[in-house]
Design a protein around this motif. Structure first.
Motif, PDB file in Angstrom:
ATOM      1  N   ILE A  45      -1.475   7.244  27.720  1.00 49.77           N
ATOM      2  CA  ILE A  45      -1.018   8.537  28.239  1.00 49.77           C
ATOM      3  C   ILE A  45      -1.206   9.630  27.184  1.00 49.77           C
ATOM      4  CG2 ILE A  45       1.019   9.844  28.984  1.00 49.77           C
ATOM      5  CD1 ILE A  45       2.039   7.241  30.263  1.00 49.77           C
ATOM      6  N   GLN A  49      -3.633  12.895  27.496  1.00 52.16           N
ATOM      7  CA  GLN A  49      -3.139  14.268  27.375  1.00 52.16           C
ATOM      8  C   GLN A  49      -3.887  15.020  26.290  1.00 52.16           C
ATOM      9  OE1 GLN A  49       1.120  14.309  26.870  1.00 52.16           O
ATOM     10  NE2 GLN A  49       1.479  14.160  29.060  1.00 52.16           N
ATOM     11  N   ASP A  52      -7.117  15.912  27.976  1.00 50.97           N
ATOM     12  CA  ASP A  52      -7.022  16.742  29.182  1.00 50.97           C
ATOM     13  C   ASP A  52      -6.540  18.159  28.899  1.00 50.97           C
ATOM     14  OD1 ASP A  52      -6.693  17.157  32.194  1.00 50.97           O
ATOM     15  OD2 ASP A  52      -4.653  17.469  31.478  1.00 50.97           O
ATOM     16  N   LYS A  53      -5.523  18.302  28.053  1.00 54.32           N
ATOM     17  CA  LYS A  53      -4.914  19.624  27.884  1.00 54.32           C
ATOM     18  C   LYS A  53      -5.876  20.681  27.350  1.00 54.32           C
ATOM     19  CE  LYS A  53      -0.002  18.524  27.619  1.00 54.32           C
ATOM     20  NZ  LYS A  53       1.229  18.597  26.792  1.00 54.32           N
ATOM     21  N   MET A 117       0.159  12.390  39.627  1.00 55.99           N
ATOM     22  CA  MET A 117      -1.123  12.497  38.930  1.00 55.99           C
ATOM     23  C   MET A 117      -2.286  12.181  39.875  1.00 55.99           C
ATOM     24  SD  MET A 117      -0.607  13.627  35.975  1.00 55.99           S
ATOM     25  CE  MET A 117      -2.322  13.452  35.471  1.00 55.99           C
TER      26      MET A 117
END
Length: 393
Positions: A45, A49, A52-53, A117
């Protein structure tokens, strides 16, 4: 999605393992394989992140034409509303998901996130025909490879101020890459200065939370708020302030400064840092008042006691940090996106994200150092488990 799916499965297996009806001896604790599976889901996770962010925000900002004044102003507004949406998500997570996890089950709570998600990914794919996509430049390379080549070109120059003058396409390319590297290196002092904000940001979920645990958290007569629920005060202040900033302050400041975004990016960053300074100053005064109240009621030696002082005393510091986030955090997003060369913008947003991560490490190091120094003579540490003998102030 895979990470949340794995952590949902790990949480469900954990409940089954600890169930009295299970044939497995629950006193043995989870197996090594179960623990490894759980940690693998957490790290998956975190990695997702981290990828992705910065890329997601850079992609969203790329939907606006920087050469068009109206679209450039809209892009600045995007960063405000992006942060607004994140605050909504945090508020729901703290208020709803945490309640489900504590009262219904951790597996159900994480399962909800996995479904969310999945739906988010589906919505993103549905919008594909509407996105503004840019054809990659011939011979385009990854941001890391491009940055490495630029730094290498800069290192080959005689000094940081020297350019190539021998002529030729190759020399011009080297000069361009050398200048690109200089542009990136010029951001390093700003990034380093932002670490101070990252340290303050880390206190919201740690020491602020510890303060709240020692206060009277009753509302509506007898209902007691969990300490973590107080953390919603920050996102709530963000939700209230973003529309005010975007629709009231920016147009007003635009008339005064002439800047399309109201404040320059550095002015916005500086304002956020000033507000965060005021927030921790208020937090120190509130903690001093809490310690005084504990002494007045003879609670200094009772670490589990609730000091007769309302949780509402913490509202100003949480609210001020929310306002500081709108200035500083959103300002950092836009600054590191805007100042990076086009091919390195996702890397620039990763720099912004690293501020909170490294700030947390610096905060932990400071706390460990001060704890060791202040307890070295056998006295109470400033971060003692008994908060009434500590000195968070």
């Amino acid at each position: 999605m895979q990470g949340y799916g794995m952590i949902t499965l790990a949480s469900t297996l954990s409940v089954q393992h600890s169930s009295p009806a299970s044939d497995i001896d629950s006193s043995l604790g989870p197996s090594s394989l179960h623990v490894a599976f759980f940690y693998a889901s957490l790290y998956l996770i975190a990695i997702a992140q981290g990828a992705d962010k910065p890329c997601g925000l850079a992609f969203a900002a790329d939907q606006f034409d920087a050469d068009n004044p109206k679209e450039r102003a809209s892009r600045s507004s995007l960063f405000n509303w992006w942060f607004f949406s994140m605050a909504v998500g945090i508020s729901v997570a703290v208020a709803v998901v945490s309640y489900v996890q504590e009262n219904v089950g951790w597996g159900v709570g994480f399962g909800m996130l996995c479904v969310i998600m999945l739906c988010t990914f589906a919505i993103f794919l549905v919008g594909t025909p509407t996105y503004r996509l840019y054809a990659p430049n011939p011979g385009a390379e990854s941001p890391f490879a491009r940055l490495a080549r630029s730094l290498s070109a800069l290192a080959r120059s005689s000094n940081f101020a020297t350019r190539y003058h021998r002529g030729g396409e190759e020399d011009e390319d080297a000069a361009a890459k050398s200048e690109e590297a200089r542009g990136v290196l010029r951001l390093v002092p700003i990034w380093a200065a932002c670490q101070a904000y990252g340290v303050v940001y880390a206190q919201v979920m740690t020491l602020f939370n510890k303060q709240g645990r020692a206060l009277d958290r009753r509302v509506f007569g007898g209902l007691e708020l969990p300490p973590a629920a107080l953390q919603t005060l920050g996102p709530v202040s963000i939700l209230l302030f973003v529309p005010i900033y975007d629709r009231v302050l920016v147009p007003t400041l635009r008339c005064v400064t002439g800047s399309p975004s109201g404040l320059t990016l550095l002015q916005r960053l500086g304002t956020g840092m000033a507000v965060s300074l005021a927030a921790v100053s208020v937090a120190a005064l509130v903690e001093a008042r809490r310690l005084e109240t504990a002494r007045e009621h003879g609670l200094v030696d009772d670490p589990g006691a609730t000091v007769p002082m309302s949780w509402a005393w913490l509202v100003p510091q949480y609210a001020m940090m929310g306002v500081a986030d709108v200035f500083a955090m959103v300002g950092m997003q836009e600054f590191f996106y805007d100042q990076m060369p086009g091919e390195l913008r996702s890397l620039g947003l990763a720099l912004y994200l690293s501020v909170t991560g490294i700030g947390g490490f610096i905060s932990s190091a400071l706390i460990s150092f001060i704890d060791r120094v202040t307890s070295s003579g056998g006295g109470d540490s400033w971060f003692a488990d008994n908060l009434n003998r500590a000195h968070l102030d």
